[in-house]
Design an enzyme around this catalytic site. Sequence first.
Site, PDB file in Angstrom:
ATOM      1  N   LYS A   1      -7.004   3.345  -2.817  1.00 54.02           N
ATOM      2  CA  LYS A   1      -7.363   3.283  -1.399  1.00 54.02           C
ATOM      3  C   LYS A   1      -7.624   4.694  -0.889  1.00 54.02           C
ATOM      4  O   LYS A   1      -6.943   5.643  -1.285  1.00 54.02           O
ATOM      5  CB  LYS A   1      -6.217   2.624  -0.632  1.00 54.02           C
ATOM      6  CG  LYS A   1      -6.360   2.575   0.883  1.00 54.02           C
ATOM      7  CD  LYS A   1      -5.155   1.863   1.506  1.00 54.02           C
ATOM      8  CE  LYS A   1      -5.113   2.008   3.011  1.00 54.02           C
ATOM      9  NZ  LYS A   1      -3.934   1.344   3.606  1.00 54.02           N
TER      10      LYS A   1
ATOM     11  N   LYS B   1     -10.191   0.125  -1.968  1.00 52.96           N
ATOM     12  CA  LYS B   1     -10.042  -0.161  -0.546  1.00 52.96           C
ATOM     13  C   LYS B   1     -10.454   1.063   0.264  1.00 52.96           C
ATOM     14  O   LYS B   1      -9.938   2.159   0.047  1.00 52.96           O
ATOM     15  CB  LYS B   1      -8.602  -0.548  -0.208  1.00 52.96           C
ATOM     16  CG  LYS B   1      -8.355  -0.811   1.284  1.00 52.96           C
ATOM     17  CD  LYS B   1      -6.940  -1.280   1.538  1.00 52.96           C
ATOM     18  CE  LYS B   1      -6.622  -1.363   3.033  1.00 52.96           C
ATOM     19  NZ  LYS B   1      -5.249  -1.834   3.295  1.00 52.96           N
TER      20      LYS B   1
ATOM     21  N   ASP C   1       0.867  -1.187   0.000  1.00 49.93           N
ATOM     22  CA  ASP C   1       0.000   0.000   0.000  1.00 49.93           C
ATOM     23  C   ASP C   1       0.902   1.235   0.000  1.00 49.93           C
ATOM     24  O   ASP C   1       1.491   1.587   1.029  1.00 49.93           O
ATOM     25  CB  ASP C   1      -0.903   0.029   1.238  1.00 49.93           C
ATOM     26  CG  ASP C   1      -2.024  -0.998   1.203  1.00 49.93           C
ATOM     27  OD1 ASP C   1      -1.939  -1.938   0.375  1.00 49.93           O
ATOM     28  OD2 ASP C   1      -2.963  -0.880   2.005  1.00 49.93           O
TER      29      ASP C   1
END
Length: 218
Positions: free
Chosen positions: A151, A180, A89
């Site tokens: 995300k 996400k 991430d």
Amino acid sequence: MEFNKLFDHTLLKPEATEEQIKRLCAEAKEFDFASVCVNPCFVPLASEELKGSDVNVCTVIGFPLGANATAIKAAEARLALEEGATEIDMVQNIGWAKEGKWEQIAQEVYALKKECGPRVLKVILETCLLTPEEIRLSCLAAKKGGADFVKTSTGFSKGGAKVEDVKLMRETVGPELGVKASGGIHHYEDVLALVAAGANRIGASASVAILEEKAKSC
């Protein structure tokens, strides 16, 4: 998708200890979450604790500001992958987003995706610092760079996941990328709303409590 597999069971606090990471991993195995998400220094430990399970090891890169040089982010990702991470991430360079440097963002995403290869790369936008148009263009840059997910948040800025942001992100990336939602997600109803908006992964430190709340509601 089974409900438990929505979750990246997360502990990113700066004061996290090895014992807490071991507990996080034990919970992730017990509830069969999608992954644990830990700071890079804990990747070897999490990888060892989760050996033999199907729970992935996720770590964060350029966290939480996104302001590292691209070469540093790439090197950080490379080391994390060598040490056992299976999902990355990365935080996008938020200043570049504010300046409209979409090609530079796409190139940075590409550089990290090149390190990841077939392994999952998620790009953290930090939506609370962006306008809706900046969110949309950040999603397009991440998609152009080859990201697997976009995300919402680090959880360390002034806001977390919002339904309207997730909806915009899903509309922008279409079905090809994951979305996400992360940051400030504490309840079962929160998860339902975010999934309805288009999220197919949830980053939460309250994952176990959310599953327990779900069980009580059934």
